[in-house]
Design an enzyme around this catalytic site. Sequence first.
Site, PDB file in Angstrom:
ATOM      1  N   PRO A 133       0.794  -1.228   0.000  1.00  0.00           N
ATOM      2  CA  PRO A 133       0.000   0.000   0.000  1.00  0.00           C
ATOM      3  C   PRO A 133       0.832   1.287   0.000  1.00  0.00           C
ATOM      4  CG  PRO A 133      -0.125  -1.131   2.120  1.00  0.00           C
ATOM      5  CD  PRO A 133       0.527  -2.077   1.162  1.00  0.00           C
ATOM      6  N   ASN A 134       0.309   2.242  -0.732  1.00  0.00           N
ATOM      7  CA  ASN A 134       0.865   3.597  -0.869  1.00  0.00           C
ATOM      8  C   ASN A 134       2.130   3.669  -1.724  1.00  0.00           C
ATOM      9  OD1 ASN A 134      -1.099   4.983   0.823  1.00  0.00           O
ATOM     10  ND2 ASN A 134      -0.191   3.838   2.508  1.00  0.00           N
ATOM     11  N   ARG A 191       5.325  10.778  -2.676  1.00  0.00           N
ATOM     12  CA  ARG A 191       5.090  10.425  -1.274  1.00  0.00           C
ATOM     13  C   ARG A 191       6.364  10.631  -0.451  1.00  0.00           C
ATOM     14  NH1 ARG A 191       4.787   4.331   1.159  1.00  0.00           N
ATOM     15  NH2 ARG A 191       4.177   4.961   3.243  1.00  0.00           N
ATOM     16  N   TYR A 250      11.373   8.394   1.011  1.00  0.00           N
ATOM     17  CA  TYR A 250      11.260   7.303   0.031  1.00  0.00           C
ATOM     18  C   TYR A 250      11.918   7.619  -1.315  1.00  0.00           C
ATOM     19  CZ  TYR A 250       7.970   5.500   3.463  1.00  0.00           C
ATOM     20  OH  TYR A 250       7.408   5.033   4.632  1.00  0.00           O
ATOM     21  N   ASN A 282       7.812  -5.715  -1.224  1.00  0.00           N
ATOM     22  CA  ASN A 282       7.812  -4.629  -0.246  1.00  0.00           C
ATOM     23  C   ASN A 282       6.379  -4.563   0.298  1.00  0.00           C
ATOM     24  OD1 ASN A 282       7.789  -2.320   1.279  1.00  0.00           O
ATOM     25  ND2 ASN A 282       8.887  -1.063  -0.227  1.00  0.00           N
ATOM     26  N   ALA A 295       3.286  -0.835   4.729  1.00  0.00           N
ATOM     27  CA  ALA A 295       2.790  -0.799   6.109  1.00  0.00           C
ATOM     28  C   ALA A 295       2.374  -2.181   6.617  1.00  0.00           C
ATOM     29  CB  ALA A 295       1.626   0.176   6.214  1.00  0.00           C
ATOM     30  N   GLU A 331      12.558  -9.563   0.917  1.00  0.00           N
ATOM     31  CA  GLU A 331      11.767  -8.441   1.436  1.00  0.00           C
ATOM     32  C   GLU A 331      12.578  -7.158   1.218  1.00  0.00           C
ATOM     33  OE1 GLU A 331      10.961  -8.881   5.612  1.00  0.00           O
ATOM     34  OE2 GLU A 331      10.304  -6.798   5.819  1.00  0.00           O
ATOM     35  N   HIS A 336      12.705  -2.822   1.610  1.00  0.00           N
ATOM     36  CA  HIS A 336      12.195  -1.541   2.092  1.00  0.00           C
ATOM     37  C   HIS A 336      13.084  -0.435   1.559  1.00  0.00           C
ATOM     38  CE1 HIS A 336       9.383  -3.550   4.618  1.00  0.00           C
ATOM     39  NE2 HIS A 336      10.363  -4.364   4.999  1.00  0.00           N
ATOM     40  N   ARG A 380      13.782   4.185  11.998  1.00  0.00           N
ATOM     41  CA  ARG A 380      12.591   5.034  12.015  1.00  0.00           C
ATOM     42  C   ARG A 380      11.787   4.830  13.305  1.00  0.00           C
ATOM     43  NH1 ARG A 380       9.526   4.623   6.592  1.00  0.00           N
ATOM     44  NH2 ARG A 380       8.546   6.479   7.503  1.00  0.00           N
TER      45      ARG A 380
HETATM   46  C1  DQA Z   1       8.353   0.871   3.641  1.00  0.00           C
HETATM   47  C2  DQA Z   1       8.483   1.089   5.151  1.00  0.00           C
HETATM   48  C3  DQA Z   1       7.139   0.902   5.847  1.00  0.00           C
HETATM   49  O1  DQA Z   1       7.280   1.115   7.259  1.00  0.00           O
HETATM   50  C4  DQA Z   1       6.139   1.909   5.318  1.00  0.00           C
HETATM   51  O2  DQA Z   1       4.872   1.717   5.925  1.00  0.00           O
HETATM   52  C5  DQA Z   1       6.051   1.915   3.835  1.00  0.00           C
HETATM   53  C6  DQA Z   1       7.274   1.754   3.046  1.00  0.00           C
HETATM   54  C7  DQA Z   1       9.651   1.186   2.887  1.00  0.00           C
HETATM   55  O3  DQA Z   1       9.759   0.798   1.737  1.00  0.00           O
HETATM   56  O4  DQA Z   1      10.536   1.850   3.438  1.00  0.00           O
HETATM   57  O5  DQA Z   1       4.988   2.128   3.271  1.00  0.00           O
HETATM   58  O6  DQA Z   1       8.038  -0.486   3.398  1.00  0.00           O
END
Ligand code: DQA
Length: 147
Positions: A12-13, A20, A25, A76, A79, A100, A102, A109
């Site tokens: 998501p997002n 964003r 990011y 990825n 959240a 995985e 990020h 963080r």
């Molecule tokens: C994320 C880190 C997560 O905590 C966050 O909610 C994201 C992006 C990252 O790529 O750094 O949406 O997965």
Amino acid sequence: MDNKPILVIHGPNLNMLGNREPETYGSTSLSEINEALRARAEKQGAAINTFQSNHEGEIVEAIQQAAGNCSALIINPAAYTHTSVAIRDAVLLLEIPVIEVHLSNICKREEFRHKSIIADAATGQISGLGAYGYLLALDAALNLAGK
Ligand code: DQA
């Protein structure tokens, strides 16, 4: 060695990348990340499928469909990394390498981001290297899948 594609799942997002929180990011858009992955995979003679969803169940279904149909998974979970037992359980179904990714360093963080409930179900994790982390994940996936 097989010709099954590598599946890349963005949670998501991540469809908002570029706009964003660029200080966290980066400024690279999701389509730019996907294009860079596709170009790098093609150079190695490998195929990738990319998928983004803001919905937990859709991500679970995409992971289920990877079983038997893909040679590796790059994910990825965004959240959902920190909350989704359903995504963790789906990852545990797979017998292929799972990387995985990020973009940000989740350990640097807020405390609630420090824990990934996916991490110990995955083969490995790349965190904090921005969009480049996806390319490293692809190299790892190709290597682990024997391509
Ligand atoms: C994320 C880190 C997560 O905590 C966050 O909610 C994201 C992006 C990252 O790529 O750094 O949406 O997965």
